[in-house]
Structures are given as C-alpha cells and as structure tokens.
Design an enzyme around this catalytic site. Structure first.
Site, short mmCIF file in Angstrom:
data_model
loop_
_atom_site.label_atom_id
_atom_site.label_comp_id
_atom_site.label_asym_id
_atom_site.label_seq_id
_atom_site.Cartn_x
_atom_site.Cartn_y
_atom_site.Cartn_z
N GLY A 71 70.90 -26.29 -40.18
CA GLY A 71 71.78 -27.39 -39.79
C GLY A 71 71.45 -27.91 -38.40
CB SER A 199 73.20 -25.07 -42.70
OG SER A 199 72.81 -23.75 -42.41
CB THR A 237 53.14 -23.86 -43.45
OG1 THR A 237 51.83 -24.20 -42.98
CG2 THR A 237 53.04 -23.21 -44.82
CB CYS A 334 80.90 -15.55 -24.11
SG CYS A 334 81.58 -14.31 -23.04
#
Ligand code: PLP
Length: 398
Positions: A71, A199, A237, A334
C-alpha cells in the site's frame, strides 16, 4: 493462555489457500517472468493470470493493474507519479486531513517540490464534506486523493460524490482502498476513481505485496528507473509468488465480503454495547455502527472499533491487554521516546489527552463471539485500575 488477535487493521495471517497457491512459485516455478525460456514462461503465465484475477475482482482491465510492494508504494507511485506527469499543466494536489502517512508524507514531498498542496478537513466522524472539497478543487488541480476507509476509525467516504467534484474540474481522483477492500464492496466502476491503492497483507495475503490501479489513458511517471516491467511504471523483477498470493487473497475476500460485513458488524456492535454498559466516559471514534444488513450507503468499515477511555492511557491499556493475551493497537506514534497523539484523532477534533487514551480493536475473519465477550469482560477492570492511577481523572470526577 489463549491469544486473542484484535489487530487485523495492522496485518492479517496468510490464508491457507493463499499460501498453497503461492508455494509452487517459490520452488519449481521459480523463473523470472521476463525470461524467454520455459521457466520464465511458467512464471509469466502465473503473473498474468494473477493480474487478470485482480482486475476482474476490481472490475478493471488487466493492463490497468501495476503490481508493487504494498500500500505504501502504491500510494507513493500514484500520488507522485500522477503529479509529476501533470506537472507542466496543473499544480494543485488536494488530500484529506486523515490520510495514511503514505499519502500525507508523499504530499509533503510534493509540496517541497513546489506543488500547491491543500488539505480538506473532516467532520467529527471523519467525513469529508462535498462542499469543503469543492471549495479547494479548481481548474489548476491535478489530483485529489481521499482514502476510501480510514485505518484508525473506520470512516468510509462517499467516494462517487467526491470523484464527481474532482472530475468536474478535470482533476484526477485517487483513493487509498487498503482498509476498504474485503470489508466493504470495492468496484472501480461504482467508485469512478482513476487510481486506487491496495495491499495484500491486510486481506490475508502476503506482506510486501500490493497493487496500483491506473485507469487506462492516465499517465503516471515511475518512481524508480529500470527495465520495462509493469509497462515501465514499476521497474524491477516482479514478485510472482506475491502476485499469485494477492490474487488469491482478493478472490477469497471478495467472495465473503457481504457475509463478513454482517458478521463483523454484529460482533463490533455486541462489543460496543457491552463496553458501554460497563464503562463510563467512553467515546466511539468514527460513525456509529448501523444495525443488521449491509446498508445501501456504507459509512464505516464493520471491523474497526476505536474507543477513547478518558483517564486511561492508551499505551498502558495496550500493554495491560497484551499481558492478558489480547493484541490491540493505538494510532499514537512513538517518536524519540515520547508518545504523539494520533493525527487522525486530532483531525476529528479530539484533545491530545483524549487522543492518547484511545485504542483500536480491529476484528477479522477468525474473530469469534466468545473472544469478543471475553475481551469485553476483562477490559472494564483494566480501565478502572488505570483510571484510579490517574490523578487528573480522579480530580475531574470529584
Ligand atoms: N494505506 C492505509 C490506509 C493503510 O492502513 C496502510 C497500512 O497500514 C497502508 C496504506 C500501507 O500499506 P502497506 O503496509 O502495504 O505498505
């Protein structure tokens, strides 16, 4: 101790069918899809079949699918790629205030390159209003990027209405559908978008795999230079096993989206009801859950329950639940030892303190009613204990 995983918006386990489909492409079908010999041809057939499946599930053409690493890459490729391709013609980019960092940071990069980046605010439930978007989209707008469903609070936008606003000004529309796909129906035709990101690891597929949908005729510049893979839009690739796994995961998710919507929505409602019965000062972030069948106008994903518990610090809640074998998360980041409140919660108008007292429960394919009831039982005493340790909360309640 039984482990209960309620962090499916972070990632999911690979489905057995997905793993089974991928395995041969790690061993006997290991060829490079660009090679001319039989090994290469085998890999190429697998890759192109996967592309066809992904396109079919989305209601797109195979040539419109660009496989990539997830994503984050799809968002970067589509936002920057489309902006760069339109650079000499249009300069404005519009995003929403609750985009994933993959979009927000790509937009910040474009701003540093001289693009005029505008951010449309959201309501207290996380919705982009058509009027506010209209005010920002003009005939200098290259691209509007607004996520379909939010990863932290679950709000699902009315994408067709927003697309119309962009198209009226000749701008392209991109949506990050990473958290929408598999939870609510995703159809290119119904949405009307020009570009879309997905995703695999959020839908029981492999990590490091994603796709970018690019409507036929829309030009995007590549982020990296290399060979002519993926029609030169994403050189390198191809990850053949990854593409096979993504296609299988998409197929499975699309098959069960309607039944899973109802099941997960019911479980989320049960959880919320039990928590609200037992805990005071709890806030649901994002829109309320609707009852029963999948509504015509979907306003949220069914599996995301983001709650703020005033006086109970989010990180302490996560660690306390972890000790009980329950995995959840928060949207706080964090950074250098300090906890920053979630940008999404701030964008919907929460105070930094309340934003830091929030946790996200995200249910999934294997979540059971028994698990939900168990978590609803152990959570209230944990909150109670943390609140007792918070002088600010105790003082405010006096
Ligand atoms: N967009 C959204 C809305 C997400 O929730 C995520 C992952 O958390 C991403 C993009 C990034 O996807 P990936 O982990 O495949 O890079």
């Amino acid at each position: 101790m039984k482990q209960i995983y309620l962090d499916h918006n972070a990632t999911t386990q690979v489905a057995p069918e997905v793993l089974e489909a991928m395995l041969p492409y790690f061993s006997e079908k290991f060829g490079n899809a660009s090679s001319l010999h039989a090994f290469g041809r085998d890999a190429k057939v697998g890759l192109e079949n996967a592309r066809e499946t992904c396109a079919e599930v989305l209601g797109a053409e195979p040539a419109e699918i660009v496989f990539c690493s997830g994503g984050t890459e799809a968002d970067n490729l589509l936002l920057k790629g489309a902006a760069h391709a339109l650079k000499s013609k249009r300069n404005r980019i519009v995003i929403s205030s609750i985009e994933h960092p993959a979009i927000a940071q790509s937009a910040a990069q474009l701003a540093s390159e001289g693009f005029d980046v505008q951010t449309v605010p959201v309501s207290s439930e996380g919705f982009v209003s058509p009027e506010k978007l209209s005010a920002l989209v003009n005939d200098n707008t290259a691209l509007v990027s607004i996520m379909f469903a939010n990863n932290e609070i679950g709000t699902a936008q009315d994408i067709p209405t927003l697309v119309e606003i962009a198209h009226q000004q000749g701008a392209l529309f991109h949506t990050d559908a990473v958290q929408a796909f598999g939870k609510i129906p995703v159809s290119i035709e119904k949405l009307g978008v020009d570009m879309l990101s997905l995703s695999a690891h959020k839908i029981y597929g492999p990590k490091g795999m994603g796709l970018a949908y690019v409507r036929s005729g829309v030009k995007i510049d590549s982020l990296v230079q290399g060979g002519s893979h993926e029609k030169s839009r994403r050189p390198g690739t191809e990850n053949v096993p990854g593409a096979i796994g993504m296609a299988k995961a998409m197929e499975l998710a699309a098959e069960s989206v309607a039944s899973e919507y109802v099941r997960l929505n019911d479980l989320s409602r049960l959880f919320l009801e039990r928590i609200r019965e037992q805990v005071a000062d709890v806030t649901l972030n994002g829109p309320e859950f609707s009852e029963g069948a999948m509504p015509e106008k979907i306003t949220r994903t069914p599996q995301t329950v983001n709650l703020s518990f005033a006086g109970a610090e989010g990180e302490a809640l996560i660690l306390s639940l972890d000790l009980e074998g329950v995995a959840v998360s928060s949207g706080s980041a964090c950074s250098s030892g300090a906890v920053d409140p979630s940008a999404v919660l701030l964008a919907i108008g929460q105070t930094p303190e309340l934003a830091k007292s929030s946790i996200r429960f995200s249910l999934g394919r294997h979540t059971t009613e028994e698990e939900i009831k168990h978590v609803a039982e152990i959570l209230p005493p944990i909150i109670e204990r943390l609140r007792r340790m918070s002088p600010a909360y105790a003082n405010a309640r006096r």
